[in-house]
Write a protein that holds these residues in place. Structure first.
Motif, PDB file in Angstrom:
ATOM      1  N   GLY A  31       0.833  -1.204   0.000  1.00 14.74           N
ATOM      2  CA  GLY A  31       0.000   0.000   0.000  1.00 14.74           C
ATOM      3  C   GLY A  31       0.861   1.244   0.000  1.00 14.74           C
ATOM      4  O   GLY A  31       0.624   2.168   0.773  1.00 14.74           O
ATOM      5  N   CYS A  32       1.859   1.269  -0.887  1.00 15.13           N
ATOM      6  CA  CYS A  32       2.889   2.314  -0.843  1.00 15.13           C
ATOM      7  C   CYS A  32       2.368   3.684  -1.259  1.00 15.13           C
ATOM      8  O   CYS A  32       2.970   4.704  -0.936  1.00 15.13           O
ATOM      9  N   GLY A  33       1.243   3.752  -2.014  1.00 18.85           N
ATOM     10  CA  GLY A  33       0.694   5.035  -2.420  1.00 18.85           C
ATOM     11  C   GLY A  33       1.700   5.852  -3.210  1.00 18.85           C
ATOM     12  O   GLY A  33       2.389   5.342  -4.090  1.00 18.85           O
ATOM     13  N   LYS A  34       1.848   7.135  -2.867  1.00 24.73           N
ATOM     14  CA  LYS A  34       2.789   8.005  -3.586  1.00 24.73           C
ATOM     15  C   LYS A  34       4.238   7.689  -3.254  1.00 24.73           C
ATOM     16  O   LYS A  34       5.160   8.252  -3.841  1.00 24.73           O
ATOM     17  N   SER A  35       4.454   6.829  -2.258  1.00 28.97           N
ATOM     18  CA  SER A  35       5.769   6.226  -1.985  1.00 28.97           C
ATOM     19  C   SER A  35       6.794   7.178  -1.386  1.00 28.97           C
ATOM     20  O   SER A  35       7.997   7.009  -1.589  1.00 28.97           O
ATOM     21  N   TYR A  36       6.343   8.169  -0.621  1.00 29.19           N
ATOM     22  CA  TYR A  36       7.284   9.024   0.090  1.00 29.19           C
ATOM     23  C   TYR A  36       8.261   8.166   0.909  1.00 29.19           C
ATOM     24  O   TYR A  36       9.471   8.333   0.845  1.00 29.19           O
ATOM     25  N   LEU A  37       7.669   7.239   1.671  1.00 27.64           N
ATOM     26  CA  LEU A  37       8.482   6.422   2.568  1.00 27.64           C
ATOM     27  C   LEU A  37       9.315   5.395   1.805  1.00 27.64           C
ATOM     28  O   LEU A  37      10.450   5.102   2.170  1.00 27.64           O
ATOM     29  N   THR A  38       8.761   4.859   0.729  1.00 25.18           N
ATOM     30  CA  THR A  38       9.463   3.843  -0.056  1.00 25.18           C
ATOM     31  C   THR A  38      10.780   4.390  -0.593  1.00 25.18           C
ATOM     32  O   THR A  38      11.832   3.754  -0.499  1.00 25.18           O
ATOM     33  N   PHE A  39      10.727   5.588  -1.140  1.00 24.92           N
ATOM     34  CA  PHE A  39      11.948   6.229  -1.629  1.00 24.92           C
ATOM     35  C   PHE A  39      12.908   6.512  -0.481  1.00 24.92           C
ATOM     36  O   PHE A  39      14.127   6.336  -0.616  1.00 24.92           O
ATOM     37  N   ALA A  40      12.369   6.966   0.645  1.00 23.25           N
ATOM     38  CA  ALA A  40      13.216   7.280   1.795  1.00 23.25           C
ATOM     39  C   ALA A  40      13.948   6.037   2.298  1.00 23.25           C
ATOM     40  O   ALA A  40      15.127   6.096   2.659  1.00 23.25           O
ATOM     41  N   MET A  41      13.261   4.889   2.322  1.00 17.53           N
ATOM     42  CA  MET A  41      13.895   3.653   2.791  1.00 17.53           C
ATOM     43  C   MET A  41      15.037   3.228   1.883  1.00 17.53           C
ATOM     44  O   MET A  41      16.029   2.659   2.336  1.00 17.53           O
ATOM     45  N   TYR A  42      14.894   3.497   0.597  1.00 18.23           N
ATOM     46  CA  TYR A  42      15.936   3.109  -0.351  1.00 18.23           C
ATOM     47  C   TYR A  42      17.251   3.836  -0.070  1.00 18.23           C
ATOM     48  O   TYR A  42      18.328   3.368  -0.437  1.00 18.23           O
ATOM     49  N   GLU A  43      17.152   4.988   0.608  1.00 19.75           N
ATOM     50  CA  GLU A  43      18.334   5.794   0.908  1.00 19.75           C
ATOM     51  C   GLU A  43      19.047   5.360   2.189  1.00 19.75           C
ATOM     52  O   GLU A  43      20.036   5.976   2.589  1.00 19.75           O
ATOM     53  N   LEU A  44      18.548   4.315   2.858  1.00 21.41           N
ATOM     54  CA  LEU A  44      19.169   3.871   4.109  1.00 21.41           C
ATOM     55  C   LEU A  44      20.635   3.528   3.876  1.00 21.41           C
ATOM     56  O   LEU A  44      20.989   2.786   2.975  1.00 21.41           O
ATOM     57  N   LYS A  45      21.494   4.054   4.715  1.00 22.09           N
ATOM     58  CA  LYS A  45      22.933   3.908   4.530  1.00 22.09           C
ATOM     59  C   LYS A  45      23.461   2.652   5.235  1.00 22.09           C
ATOM     60  O   LYS A  45      22.980   2.272   6.296  1.00 22.09           O
ATOM     61  N   GLY A  46      24.457   2.030   4.599  1.00 22.81           N
ATOM     62  CA  GLY A  46      25.159   0.919   5.235  1.00 22.81           C
ATOM     63  C   GLY A  46      24.553  -0.446   5.003  1.00 22.81           C
ATOM     64  O   GLY A  46      25.017  -1.440   5.564  1.00 22.81           O
ATOM     65  N   TYR A  47      23.481  -0.522   4.196  1.00 23.97           N
ATOM     66  CA  TYR A  47      22.823  -1.801   3.936  1.00 23.97           C
ATOM     67  C   TYR A  47      22.616  -1.981   2.437  1.00 23.97           C
ATOM     68  O   TYR A  47      22.356  -1.016   1.708  1.00 23.97           O
ATOM     69  N   ASP A  48      22.736  -3.231   1.994  1.00 24.34           N
ATOM     70  CA  ASP A  48      22.441  -3.582   0.600  1.00 24.34           C
ATOM     71  C   ASP A  48      20.954  -3.917   0.540  1.00 24.34           C
ATOM     72  O   ASP A  48      20.526  -4.971   1.012  1.00 24.34           O
ATOM     73  N   ILE A  49      20.161  -3.010  -0.013  1.00 21.04           N
ATOM     74  CA  ILE A  49      18.702  -3.105   0.094  1.00 21.04           C
ATOM     75  C   ILE A  49      18.041  -3.167  -1.280  1.00 21.04           C
ATOM     76  O   ILE A  49      18.391  -2.428  -2.191  1.00 21.04           O
ATOM     77  N   ARG A  50      17.079  -4.078  -1.396  1.00 20.28           N
ATOM     78  CA  ARG A  50      16.166  -4.105  -2.529  1.00 20.28           C
ATOM     79  C   ARG A  50      14.779  -3.750  -1.978  1.00 20.28           C
ATOM     80  O   ARG A  50      14.317  -4.365  -1.006  1.00 20.28           O
ATOM     81  N   VAL A  51      14.122  -2.768  -2.578  1.00 20.66           N
ATOM     82  CA  VAL A  51      12.827  -2.305  -2.082  1.00 20.66           C
ATOM     83  C   VAL A  51      11.759  -2.501  -3.144  1.00 20.66           C
ATOM     84  O   VAL A  51      11.955  -2.150  -4.309  1.00 20.66           O
ATOM     85  N   ILE A  52      10.624  -3.072  -2.731  1.00 23.52           N
ATOM     86  CA  ILE A  52       9.483  -3.282  -3.617  1.00 23.52           C
ATOM     87  C   ILE A  52       8.283  -2.527  -3.041  1.00 23.52           C
ATOM     88  O   ILE A  52       7.942  -2.704  -1.870  1.00 23.52           O
ATOM     89  N   GLY A  53       7.663  -1.683  -3.855  1.00 23.36           N
ATOM     90  CA  GLY A  53       6.442  -0.992  -3.456  1.00 23.36           C
ATOM     91  C   GLY A  53       5.255  -1.602  -4.177  1.00 23.36           C
ATOM     92  O   GLY A  53       5.327  -1.866  -5.380  1.00 23.36           O
ATOM     93  N   LEU A  54       4.183  -1.834  -3.463  1.00 21.46           N
ATOM     94  CA  LEU A  54       2.995  -2.467  -4.044  1.00 21.46           C
ATOM     95  C   LEU A  54       1.763  -1.616  -3.755  1.00 21.46           C
ATOM     96  O   LEU A  54       1.529  -1.215  -2.610  1.00 21.46           O
TER      97      LEU A  54
END
Length: 266
Positions: A68-91
């Protein structure tokens, strides 16, 4: 000392491209007045995420799924988390919103961020998910998201429920009938009991659960955050089942979990 400026993870005055493109910031990094509550919400959620980051594995790629990511403000913000190799999926169900978010992700060169159109209950696009985020998924959509997270044995769950109608329709108890006769009281009691039962069900699946205030009540009445971290020690389910029986309720999350247990035991 209480006049000190609040320090945010995403700082005022520092331009953030996705916040600019999503209408939260100006090109100079000033927060748009009408979007300041949204800016505070994003930062508050990032604080909760930073608190639990040590629970996650730094030695491999992590998958974060935002239902339920909607406009994805938070989804984009999570992708910027430092120090981790992250794959993010918004639905999300909104095709136009998903298309716009994918365009922005490509614009920023976010290779491990993608947005998909779809329903929480039907999603089968991942075999392993490390963190599940669900922000304002309506009514039982939150339950389907939590059930998915449990099935993946997700290490971390962060859920801010939205409107909750299911238990308000179900709840019955002769002893409580005098107070349940007030519609507003019944509605609020049902919402609180819904989240408390969700927390108990997650604890019965080996999660350590906290129910926290997400944002000040003056900004939104939808201010409860369920934060769950997989610890492996399951709590006995008898306590919450007695509450369900007492109130003649059958929450969707309990039904979903019972169905999975039946299949496993078959």
């Amino acid at each position: 000392s209480h006049n000190r400026k609040k320090r945010y993870i995403l700082e005022e005055g520092v331009p953030v491209p996705f916040l600019k493109d999503l209408g939260v910031m100006t090109t100079e990094g000033r927060v748009v007045n009408s979007k300041f509550d949204k800016f505070r919400q994003i930062n508050r959620f990032l604080e909760f995420i930073e608190d639990i980051l040590p629970e996650l594995d730094r030695d491999r790629e992590l998958t974060i799924l935002d239902f339920g990511c909607g406009k994805s403000y938070l989804t984009f913000a999570m992708y910027e988390l430092k120090g981790y190799d992250i794959r993010v999926i918004g639905l999300d169900l909104k095709k136009d919103v998903i298309g716009h978010c994918n365009e922005l992700g490509q614009k920023y060169g976010y290779e491990k961020l993608r947005f998909l159109e779809g329903n929480i209950a039907d999603y089968k696009g991942a075999d392993r998910v490390d963190m599940v985020v669900t922000l304002h998924a309506c009514d039982t959509a939150t339950d389907f998201a939590l059930a998915k997270a449990v099935s993946w044995k997700a290490k971390v769950i962060l859920s801010v429920p939205c409107c909750q109608h299911e238990l308000n329709r179900q709840i019955q108890n002769d002893l409580l009938a005098p107070v349940l006769g007030y519609g507003l009281i019944k509605e609020r009691m049902a919402a609180l009991i819904t989240d408390a039962l969700r927390g108990q069900i997650l604890e019965s699946k080996g999660y350590q659960v906290q129910i926290l205030e997400f944002i000040d009540m003056e900004h939104t009445p939808k201010n409860i955050l369920i934060r769950a971290v997989k610890k492996g020690k399951a709590k006995d389910s008898r306590g919450y089942r007695e509450v369900m029986e007492f109130l003649h309720t059958e929450p969707t999350l309990a039904v979903l979990q019972d169905g999975k247990e039946d299949k496993q035991n078959a």
